[in-house]
Design an enzyme around this catalytic site. Structure first.
Site, PDB file in Angstrom:
ATOM      1  N   LEU A 106       0.931  -1.145   0.259  1.00 17.70           N
ATOM      2  CA  LEU A 106       0.297   0.144   0.273  1.00 17.70           C
ATOM      3  C   LEU A 106       0.963   1.300   0.423  1.00 17.70           C
ATOM      4  O   LEU A 106       1.306   0.997   0.815  1.00 17.70           O
ATOM      5  CB  LEU A 106      -1.037   0.119   1.029  1.00 17.70           C
ATOM      6  N   ASP A 107       0.729   2.654  -0.410  1.00 19.16           N
ATOM      7  CA  ASP A 107       1.200   3.735  -0.512  1.00 19.16           C
ATOM      8  C   ASP A 107       1.192   3.885   0.750  1.00 19.16           C
ATOM      9  O   ASP A 107       0.593   3.657   1.395  1.00 19.16           O
ATOM     10  CB  ASP A 107       0.580   4.791  -1.682  1.00 19.16           C
ATOM     11  N   LYS A 108       2.857   4.776   0.937  1.00 18.48           N
ATOM     12  CA  LYS A 108       3.213   5.359   2.301  1.00 18.48           C
ATOM     13  C   LYS A 108       1.862   6.019   3.087  1.00 18.48           C
ATOM     14  O   LYS A 108       1.272   6.067   3.410  1.00 18.48           O
ATOM     15  CB  LYS A 108       4.334   6.260   2.067  1.00 18.48           C
ATOM     16  N   LYS A 195      -5.088   5.048  -7.628  1.00 19.84           N
ATOM     17  CA  LYS A 195      -4.789   6.743  -8.050  1.00 19.84           C
ATOM     18  C   LYS A 195      -4.368   6.869  -9.610  1.00 19.84           C
ATOM     19  O   LYS A 195      -5.674   7.645 -10.556  1.00 19.84           O
ATOM     20  CB  LYS A 195      -4.125   6.863  -7.324  1.00 19.84           C
TER      21      LYS A 195
END
Ligand code: URA
Length: 241
Positions: A106-108, A195
């Site tokens: 998962l992205d930061k 995104k």
């Protein structure tokens, strides 16, 4: 029956302490094997032996462990990082063991469900592009998502890769005043996929949270930053897909 494991290793693997701590427990007579006080740390233990520490049964450590983490923003999905805090730092010390890693990324700034395990084979299955494991995300979006966007996602869209995205399901929870809330279910795991899909239809994700992965669901009671072992049923659900 094979006598496979040394008593001190058996106890340490089961979380009773470090190798030297458990040796002291044995010296003090606090460990019993099959009803008699154990004397030697090197004594061999089989699955059928009954090991007690202070009268409490100690089970053999499981081969693999599986934790569901509610990832907060600000942590990277890696096992180590020179700059950022990693998701593994959120695993309480008593649940940590060698070889743990997050299954996928998962992205930061993304929150939500992240599976942490040391079971490489299961991770491989869950991440394999051929397996099409569904992941559902809740997102807040700058811009109004429309049924036309849902149709484009259903067909697959160009996000600048060789192939279009696989069919994805968009559910619009609200869309007004220049903002939207959506649920998006994808069955791939391309870099920044959610995104980029939202960007490809001219809008921008401002908040992202994963709420499910395959049969695993992030329940309301697991607070941000907390983790818990999966239940036997949850493990079975992931394995028997
Ligand atoms: N898609 C994204 O864009 N980011 C994530 O962290 C997960 C899916």
């Amino acid at each position: 029956m094979k006598k496979a494991v040394r008593l001190d290793k058996f106890l340490a693997d089961a979380g009773a302490g470090t190798r030297s701590e458990v040796k002291k427990l044995i010296q003090k007579g606090r460990v019993q094997v099959n009803g008699a006080a154990a004397k030697k740390p090197e004594e061999k233990i089989a699955e059928t032996d009954e090991v007690l520490l202070d009268g409490e049964r100690i089970g053999a450590a499981p081969e693999f462990v599986y934790y569901l983490l509610h990832k907060p923003a600000g942590y990277v999905s890696a096992t180590e990082d020179s700059r950022d805090r990693t998701v593994l730092e959120l695993i309480p010390p008593e649940l940590r063991r060698k070889g743990l890693f997050p299954v996928g990324r998962l992205d930061k700034d993304t929150e939500g469900l992240l599976l942490i395990t040391d079971d490489g084979a299961l991770a491989h299955e869950l991440l394999s592009p051929k397996k099409h494991v569904e992941k559902t995300y809740y997102a807040q979006v700058e811009g109004e998502m429309t049924p036309v966007d849902a149709a484009s996602f259903e067909e697959g869209i160009d996000i600048g890769e060789k192939n279009r995205t696989l069919p994805a399901k968009l559910e619009i929870l609200s869309s007004k005043g220049g903002k939207s809330e959506i649920l998006l279910t994808i069955c791939e795991g391309k870099f920044h996929q959610v995104k980029r899909m939202v960007k490809a239809v001219g809008k921008e994700v401002t908040y992202l949270k994963r709420i499910s992965m395959g049969s695993l669901i992030l329940s309301e009671d697991l607070k941000k930053g907390e983790c818990r072992p999966l239940t036997e049923n949850e493990i079975k659900g992931l394995k028997n897909r």
